[in-house]
Motif scaffolding. Sequence first.
Motif, PDB file in Angstrom:
ATOM      1  N   ASN A  72      -7.439  -6.230  10.892  1.00 15.51           N
ATOM      2  CA  ASN A  72      -7.595  -6.696  12.334  1.00 15.51           C
ATOM      3  C   ASN A  72      -8.197  -7.800  12.803  1.00 15.51           C
ATOM      4  OD1 ASN A  72      -5.870  -4.780  13.353  1.00 15.51           O
ATOM      5  ND2 ASN A  72      -7.529  -3.444  14.659  1.00 15.51           N
ATOM      6  N   THR A  73      -9.315  -7.990  11.836  1.00 16.71           N
ATOM      7  CA  THR A  73     -10.330  -9.286  12.181  1.00 16.71           C
ATOM      8  C   THR A  73      -9.470 -10.387  11.857  1.00 16.71           C
ATOM      9  OG1 THR A  73     -12.147  -8.008  11.930  1.00 16.71           O
ATOM     10  CG2 THR A  73     -12.439 -10.314  11.480  1.00 16.71           C
ATOM     11  N   LEU A  74      -8.923 -10.366  10.718  1.00 14.82           N
ATOM     12  CA  LEU A  74      -8.147 -11.682  10.316  1.00 14.82           C
ATOM     13  C   LEU A  74      -6.958 -12.086  11.076  1.00 14.82           C
ATOM     14  CD1 LEU A  74      -8.763 -11.332   6.184  1.00 14.82           C
ATOM     15  CD2 LEU A  74     -10.129 -12.631   7.839  1.00 14.82           C
ATOM     16  N   VAL A  83      -1.998  -9.933   6.563  1.00 16.19           N
ATOM     17  CA  VAL A  83      -3.054  -9.653   5.623  1.00 16.19           C
ATOM     18  C   VAL A  83      -2.699  -8.593   4.567  1.00 16.19           C
ATOM     19  CG1 VAL A  83      -5.413  -9.101   5.387  1.00 16.19           C
ATOM     20  CG2 VAL A  83      -4.860 -10.272   7.544  1.00 16.19           C
ATOM     21  N   ARG A  84      -2.647  -9.085   3.214  1.00 15.54           N
ATOM     22  CA  ARG A  84      -2.370  -8.116   2.224  1.00 15.54           C
ATOM     23  C   ARG A  84      -3.579  -8.098   1.278  1.00 15.54           C
ATOM     24  NH1 ARG A  84       3.604 -10.557   1.787  1.00 15.54           N
ATOM     25  NH2 ARG A  84       4.182  -9.585   3.640  1.00 15.54           N
ATOM     26  N   SER A  85      -3.540  -6.947   0.484  1.00 12.77           N
ATOM     27  CA  SER A  85      -4.505  -6.870  -0.436  1.00 12.77           C
ATOM     28  C   SER A  85      -3.742  -5.849  -1.676  1.00 12.77           C
ATOM     29  CB  SER A  85      -5.768  -6.096  -0.096  1.00 12.77           C
ATOM     30  OG  SER A  85      -6.546  -6.018  -1.188  1.00 12.77           O
ATOM     31  N   SER A  86      -4.285  -6.249  -2.929  1.00 12.62           N
ATOM     32  CA  SER A  86      -3.603  -5.442  -4.073  1.00 12.62           C
ATOM     33  C   SER A  86      -4.228  -4.263  -4.452  1.00 12.62           C
ATOM     34  CB  SER A  86      -3.142  -6.449  -5.207  1.00 12.62           C
ATOM     35  OG  SER A  86      -4.574  -7.091  -5.630  1.00 12.62           O
ATOM     36  N   ASN A  87      -5.757  -4.261  -3.895  1.00 17.65           N
ATOM     37  CA  ASN A  87      -6.571  -3.476  -4.000  1.00 17.65           C
ATOM     38  C   ASN A  87      -6.121  -2.171  -3.221  1.00 17.65           C
ATOM     39  OD1 ASN A  87      -8.604  -5.986  -3.826  1.00 17.65           O
ATOM     40  ND2 ASN A  87      -8.913  -4.738  -5.553  1.00 17.65           N
ATOM     41  N   VAL A  88      -5.270  -2.212  -2.192  1.00 17.54           N
ATOM     42  CA  VAL A  88      -5.165  -1.080  -1.368  1.00 17.54           C
ATOM     43  C   VAL A  88      -3.994  -0.475  -1.834  1.00 17.54           C
ATOM     44  CG1 VAL A  88      -4.544  -0.472   1.105  1.00 17.54           C
ATOM     45  CG2 VAL A  88      -6.024  -2.126   0.726  1.00 17.54           C
ATOM     46  N   HIS A  89      -3.967   0.835  -2.255  1.00 23.54           N
ATOM     47  CA  HIS A  89      -2.992   1.320  -2.984  1.00 23.54           C
ATOM     48  C   HIS A  89      -2.361   2.544  -2.082  1.00 23.54           C
ATOM     49  CE1 HIS A  89      -3.958  -0.863  -6.546  1.00 23.54           C
ATOM     50  NE2 HIS A  89      -5.165  -0.327  -6.448  1.00 23.54           N
ATOM     51  N   ALA A  90      -1.842   2.180  -0.977  1.00 22.02           N
ATOM     52  CA  ALA A  90      -1.237   3.141  -0.099  1.00 22.02           C
ATOM     53  C   ALA A  90       0.029   2.235   0.484  1.00 22.02           C
ATOM     54  CB  ALA A  90      -2.139   3.450   1.038  1.00 22.02           C
ATOM     55  N   SER A  91       1.155   3.122   0.974  1.00 23.34           N
ATOM     56  CA  SER A  91       2.096   2.693   1.290  1.00 23.34           C
ATOM     57  C   SER A  91       2.157   2.337   2.766  1.00 23.34           C
ATOM     58  CB  SER A  91       3.385   3.845   1.279  1.00 23.34           C
ATOM     59  OG  SER A  91       3.120   4.764   2.138  1.00 23.34           O
ATOM     60  N   ALA A  92       2.884   1.469   3.317  1.00 25.08           N
ATOM     61  CA  ALA A  92       3.177   1.035   4.649  1.00 25.08           C
ATOM     62  C   ALA A  92       3.104   2.169   5.475  1.00 25.08           C
ATOM     63  CB  ALA A  92       4.230   0.060   4.984  1.00 25.08           C
TER      64      ALA A  92
END
Length: 114
Positions: A72-74, A83-92
């Motif tokens: 939200n901030t970015l 904004v994306r992150s490979s650290n977040v392991h959750a589906s859309a």
Amino acid sequence: MNAYANAPASPTRVDQDMLERAISYLCALLDGHAGGVEITGIDDTGVVDVAFTRACEACPNLPMTFVSTVRNTLLEVPGVTDVRSSNVHASAPVLNRIARALGAKPVTPVNPAD
């Protein structure tokens, strides 16, 4: 540590000054929990990739922090489209349920099948 310093230059119209201020703000917030975030890339369309560091790497609340705070901030930075992150392991769909529950912006799936 300036988490923005190692980010590759962006050919987009992302407001670099506001992006630097936003990431500094986020780093200060996450540092209060012994965590961190850094920009790892910005593509031609304004998609920003971030990596979570330190305690954030193993935090079970990472998807909530990503959706409600970091993303939200970015997304408030002019020129940032996602904004994306490979650290977040959750589906859309899971991230969107979190976003709805927390009043955050919906997540765009990377894979249309998500």
